[in-house]
Design a protein around this motif. Structure first.
Motif, PDB file in Angstrom:
ATOM      1  N   TYR A   1       0.486  10.101   6.403  1.00  0.00           N
ATOM      2  CA  TYR A   1      -0.057   9.365   5.260  1.00  0.00           C
ATOM      3  C   TYR A   1      -0.443  10.272   4.088  1.00  0.00           C
ATOM      4  N   THR A   2      -0.756  11.526   4.348  1.00  0.00           N
ATOM      5  CA  THR A   2      -1.099  12.431   3.253  1.00  0.00           C
ATOM      6  C   THR A   2       0.112  13.162   2.704  1.00  0.00           C
ATOM      7  N   GLY A   3       1.083  13.436   3.566  1.00  0.00           N
ATOM      8  CA  GLY A   3       2.249  14.200   3.135  1.00  0.00           C
ATOM      9  C   GLY A   3       2.024  15.694   3.151  1.00  0.00           C
TER      10      GLY A   3
ATOM     11  N   LEU B   1       0.808  -1.216   0.000  1.00  0.00           N
ATOM     12  CA  LEU B   1       0.000   0.000   0.000  1.00  0.00           C
ATOM     13  C   LEU B   1       0.841   1.266   0.000  1.00  0.00           C
ATOM     14  N   ASP B   2       1.879   1.300   0.815  1.00  0.00           N
ATOM     15  CA  ASP B   2       2.708   2.504   0.872  1.00  0.00           C
ATOM     16  C   ASP B   2       3.360   2.787  -0.477  1.00  0.00           C
ATOM     17  N   ASP B   3       3.863   1.747  -1.119  1.00  0.00           N
ATOM     18  CA  ASP B   3       4.480   1.931  -2.432  1.00  0.00           C
ATOM     19  C   ASP B   3       3.447   2.338  -3.483  1.00  0.00           C
ATOM     20  N   ILE B   4       2.248   1.789  -3.385  1.00  0.00           N
ATOM     21  CA  ILE B   4       1.194   2.130  -4.348  1.00  0.00           C
ATOM     22  C   ILE B   4       0.853   3.611  -4.267  1.00  0.00           C
ATOM     23  N   TYR B   5       0.704   4.116  -3.045  1.00  0.00           N
ATOM     24  CA  TYR B   5       0.314   5.524  -2.911  1.00  0.00           C
ATOM     25  C   TYR B   5       1.479   6.471  -3.170  1.00  0.00           C
ATOM     26  N   LYS B   6       2.676   6.025  -2.982  1.00  0.00           N
ATOM     27  CA  LYS B   6       3.817   6.828  -3.432  1.00  0.00           C
ATOM     28  C   LYS B   6       3.801   6.963  -4.952  1.00  0.00           C
ATOM     29  N   PHE B   7       3.466   5.876  -5.619  1.00  0.00           N
ATOM     30  CA  PHE B   7       3.374   5.913  -7.075  1.00  0.00           C
ATOM     31  C   PHE B   7       2.218   6.806  -7.525  1.00  0.00           C
ATOM     32  N   TYR B   8       1.087   6.756  -6.813  1.00  0.00           N
ATOM     33  CA  TYR B   8      -0.034   7.633  -7.133  1.00  0.00           C
ATOM     34  C   TYR B   8       0.373   9.102  -7.027  1.00  0.00           C
ATOM     35  N   LYS B   9       1.111   9.433  -5.967  1.00  0.00           N
ATOM     36  CA  LYS B   9       1.519  10.832  -5.789  1.00  0.00           C
ATOM     37  C   LYS B   9       2.470  11.267  -6.903  1.00  0.00           C
ATOM     38  N   LEU B  10       3.305  10.355  -7.371  1.00  0.00           N
ATOM     39  CA  LEU B  10       4.250  10.701  -8.435  1.00  0.00           C
ATOM     40  C   LEU B  10       3.582  10.865  -9.790  1.00  0.00           C
TER      41      LEU B  10
ATOM     42  N   PRO C   1      -5.249  16.217  -7.239  1.00  0.00           N
ATOM     43  CA  PRO C   1      -6.234  15.334  -6.586  1.00  0.00           C
ATOM     44  C   PRO C   1      -5.893  14.984  -5.149  1.00  0.00           C
ATOM     45  N   SER C   2      -4.622  14.754  -4.834  1.00  0.00           N
ATOM     46  CA  SER C   2      -4.268  14.375  -3.462  1.00  0.00           C
ATOM     47  C   SER C   2      -4.514  15.517  -2.490  1.00  0.00           C
ATOM     48  N   MET C   3      -4.270  16.760  -2.923  1.00  0.00           N
ATOM     49  CA  MET C   3      -4.515  17.897  -2.028  1.00  0.00           C
ATOM     50  C   MET C   3      -6.013  18.137  -1.861  1.00  0.00           C
ATOM     51  N   ILE C   4      -6.794  17.923  -2.906  1.00  0.00           N
ATOM     52  CA  ILE C   4      -8.251  18.057  -2.781  1.00  0.00           C
ATOM     53  C   ILE C   4      -8.777  17.038  -1.775  1.00  0.00           C
TER      54      ILE C   4
ATOM     55  N   ARG D   1     -13.981  17.362  15.140  1.00  0.00           N
ATOM     56  CA  ARG D   1     -13.049  16.312  15.555  1.00  0.00           C
ATOM     57  C   ARG D   1     -11.724  16.952  15.966  1.00  0.00           C
ATOM     58  N   SER D   2     -11.335  16.730  17.201  1.00  0.00           N
ATOM     59  CA  SER D   2     -10.110  17.330  17.725  1.00  0.00           C
ATOM     60  C   SER D   2      -9.045  16.258  17.958  1.00  0.00           C
ATOM     61  N   PRO D   3      -7.824  16.525  17.569  1.00  0.00           N
ATOM     62  CA  PRO D   3      -7.352  17.701  16.816  1.00  0.00           C
ATOM     63  C   PRO D   3      -7.793  17.640  15.362  1.00  0.00           C
ATOM     64  N   TYR D   4      -7.821  18.810  14.726  1.00  0.00           N
ATOM     65  CA  TYR D   4      -8.266  18.861  13.333  1.00  0.00           C
ATOM     66  C   TYR D   4      -7.323  18.113  12.392  1.00  0.00           C
ATOM     67  N   TRP D   5      -6.053  18.128  12.720  1.00  0.00           N
ATOM     68  CA  TRP D   5      -5.048  17.463  11.878  1.00  0.00           C
ATOM     69  C   TRP D   5      -4.048  16.750  12.774  1.00  0.00           C
ATOM     70  N   THR D   6      -3.852  15.482  12.562  1.00  0.00           N
ATOM     71  CA  THR D   6      -3.018  14.661  13.446  1.00  0.00           C
ATOM     72  C   THR D   6      -1.705  14.280  12.757  1.00  0.00           C
ATOM     73  N   GLU D   7      -0.791  13.728  13.564  1.00  0.00           N
ATOM     74  CA  GLU D   7       0.473  13.246  13.003  1.00  0.00           C
ATOM     75  C   GLU D   7       0.248  12.093  12.031  1.00  0.00           C
TER      76      GLU D   7
END
Length: 431
Positions: A378-380, A178-187, A350-353, A367-373
């Motif tokens: 996972y989003t970058g 999965l991690d490699d797949i989504y790295k490829f999606y981002k590229l 698309p990834s930022m949207i 939902r708190s916190p609004y943005w987590t580690e």
């Protein structure tokens, strides 16, 4: 030349032996061994190598030595036996390789040894413990983790949740990839990203595009299609419009042909062409849809496997722990509102949207916190990078009840989608 040489070889047995002597000299010449053409006497490489003393061979030698000592029956037979055993041990120069049994790390690994007692060979199992006696499975696992960089994790990953740990046993999830797949999606997401194409469209404008998308979302809901189909349909329409100028009368034809292609790509039971003819109120015939389908595929060069916003939404919703049905519906509601807006689609990838939709949904539902580690990992994306896009989404949410294009608002006002469209927009991100 090859035919002449072949004829000589075939004719050799017919000539007398003396006539072929000169020809055979070239064949019997010794191959050059070194630069000085010296002929060195070859030594058998196996002749001087002592025979490897295996376990059975060593036990046999030990048994022969003991039998010889008993045959002599001398008073010092015990001493002779000891000397014989010592000599056998000294001759056994090559150390016997360690026998490792593949087992789990929790079990005691065992090593078999053959012991000669009274001239008979018996086997004893000896429990072996120690750092150097590891199972093959443990060694391979350690090497794999080291190769993947899992042995020494950075300190900032301590607070990151492993969102795939519950799916390890599910082979369909392909957790290890999965991690490699989504790295490829981002590229590769820029390959399917839409850029500003309205200046090259003389007969259509942004409002017409929004009307078409609103109608396609309604058709998608009526046919009860998969969400992947909708996002791929809108992506195909935008990419085709960026490559070819389309008359106003054919814009709806482009929409239904794109949805037909997306259904063939994503759905198990895709609607038929006649279904799209009926849904368009017979504005086009079957041949028009098929011709437009071929035209779109030709322009896109059959490139349909693109990372749409949906593939990132699924991953980022999973990273938004704890996740439930309401947060999921809110994310999809904001994402579909965003795809209706042409300036937002051409401004953000698309990834930022997808990441901004998750951030705006968490802010809207408190939902708190609004943005987590975990989300950041996972989003970058950092929280500051998503604020501008998230503010636009919250504004779309606030204007949705008064908008004339109500397909998305109507869809997510139902209890089937947790009525998330009726939730009050967050004031923290309102412009």
């Amino acid at each position: 030349m090859a035919s002449i040489a072949h004829s000589n070889v075939v004719a050799e047995p017919q000539h007398p032996k003396g006539e072929n002597k000169q020809k055979n000299e070239g064949r019997n010449r010794r191959v050059l061994k070194d630069i000085g053409n010296l002929v060195v006497k070859q030594v058998d490489p196996v002749a001087n190598v002592p025979k490897r003393i295996t376990r059975n061979h060593g036990c046999q030698m030990l048994a022969n030595a003991q039998a010889a000592a008993e045959k002599n029956k001398k008073p010092n037979s015990d001493v002779g036996n000891l000397v014989a055993v010592t000599k056998v041990e000294q001759t056994k120069k090559p150390t016997e390789p360690e026998v490792i049994i593949i087992s789990s790390d929790d079990e005691e690994e065992q090593k078999e040894k053959e012991v000669v007692k009274g001239g008979r060979k018996t086997r004893e199992k000896v429990a072996v413990r120690g750092k150097n006696n590891k199972a093959f499975s443990a060694v391979l696992s350690a090497r794999s983790k080291a190769a993947c960089g899992f042995t020494h994790k950075p300190k900032d990953l301590v607070l990151v949740d492993d969102i795939d740990i519950a799916d390890i046993a599910n082979e369909l999830e392909a957790v290890e990839y999965l991690d490699d797949i989504y790295k490829f999606y981002k590229l590769t997401e820029d390959d399917g990203r839409v850029h500003d194409y309205m200046p090259s469209q003389p007969d259509i404008n942004i409002k017409m595009r929004s009307i078409l998308f609103d109608w396609l979302i309604e058709v998608h809901r009526k046919f009860e299609l998969m969400p992947e189909t909708l996002y791929l349909t809108l992506n195909i329409v935008d990419r085709f419009l960026s490559m070819k100028a389309v008359p106003r009368r054919e814009l709806q034809l482009v929409g239904i042909s794109s949805m037909l292609m997306a259904c063939k790509y994503e759905e198990i039971w895709a609607p038929e062409v006649n279904d799209f003819v009926c849904i368009s109120d017979n504005a086009y015939v079957r041949e028009n849809i098929l011709i437009m389908e071929k035209t779109i595929l030709s322009k896109l060069e059959w490139y349909l496997t693109v990372p749409t916003t949906y593939v990132f939404l699924v991953r980022y919703i999973k990273a938004s722990t704890p996740s439930d049905k309401k947060i999921e519906d809110m994310v999809f509601f904001l994402a579909e509102l965003s795809l209706m807006d042409y300036p937002l689609v051409i401004s953000y990838c698309p990834s930022m949207i997808a990441a901004s939709a998750v951030y705006a949904a968490r802010c809207t539902l408190g939902r708190s916190p609004y943005w987590t580690e975990t989300l950041e990992h996972y989003t970058g994306y950092y929280e500051e990078q998503l604020r501008d896009c998230a503010k636009l989404m919250v504004n779309f949410h606030s204007f949705a009840p008064e908008s004339k294009l109500r397909a998305v608002y109507k869809k997510f006002s139902s209890l089937e989608h947790s009525a998330v469209a009726l939730v009050t927009p967050t004031k923290n991100l309102l412009a």
